[in-house]
Motif scaffolding. Structure first.
Motif: not given
Length: 220
Positions: A125-131, A106-113, A143-150, A95-100
């Protein structure tokens, strides 16, 4: 695959009002934002996320089903499964490969530093929101391959929301902001035509017999 002759044929079975409604709804649809859910255990939550995608105009929902089932709760989805494109995967890496490969962050919707508050999220720019799952959240691979955290800002003692509630809040905020922006967020003409064909199929009773008649009439 879009075939103009097939679309014309299928839409001849629809009322003018139905065809106009399709075009109107598609004018507000987007693939600029997309949603991915990873191994959600409670199937009604996936159905509820799908319903939120449909309500807020997000056309595609990516479902990773590495551990749990492939069933959609139609009572929760309220027909949304007819209007949203569901793309299924087994390993989350696919899924990650296809979206990238399609240019999504790749945006992880999780608390993160390094997380970003919802109100500050960049929509340029386009974003894929992961839940993620209800209990454990997103996998380490996401988490390790995410481009950002929301994250959604919270003012109470509770530190998390149900996945379907989180998706609804985030999608309502981001799609509203997106439509007010100068970003080219709409579907392409070809995307609209392909989706109209798909929606027409879902709107016609005895579609298999009707498509077989069309194939027979157009056989060379």
């Amino acid at each position: 695959m879009y075939d103009p002759a097939l679309l014309d044929y299928l839409e001849s079975f629809l009322t003018p009002e139905r065809k106009a409604r399709f075009i109107d709804v598609l004018s507000r649809r987007t693939n600029f934002l997309t949603v991915a859910v990873e191994d959600v255990f409670q199937l009604h939550n996936t159905s509820a996320v799908m319903r939120s995608c449909e309500v807020f105009g997000v056309q595609q929902l990516h479902v990773v089903e590495q551990r749990y089932g492939r069933k959609i709760d139609k009572e929760i989805a309220m027909g949304a499964q007819k209007w949203v494109d569901i793309i299924r995967y087994d390993p989350v890496g696919d899924c990650i490969d296809a979206l990238k490969s399609k240019g999504y962050r790749i945006i992880a919707t999780t608390p993160h530093q390094d997380d970003t508050l919802l109100s500050d999220f960049d929509l340029s720019t386009p974003a894929a929101l992961f839940f993620g799952t209800e209990n454990n959240g997103l996998s380490e691979e996401v988490i390790s391959r995410a481009d950002g955290f929301l994250k959604i800002p919270m003012a109470g003692f509770t530190e998390s929301l149900n996945i379907s509630v989180s998706a609804a809040i985030i999608l309502q905020d981001l799609t509203t902001r997106l439509r007010k922006s100068d970003v080219d967020w709409g579907l392409s003409q070809m995307e609209m035509l392909e989706i109209r064909t798909h929606w027409a199929r879902h709107s016609i009773k005895d579609i298999e017999r009707i498509e077989q008649r069309w194939r027979t009439q157009n056989a060379k």
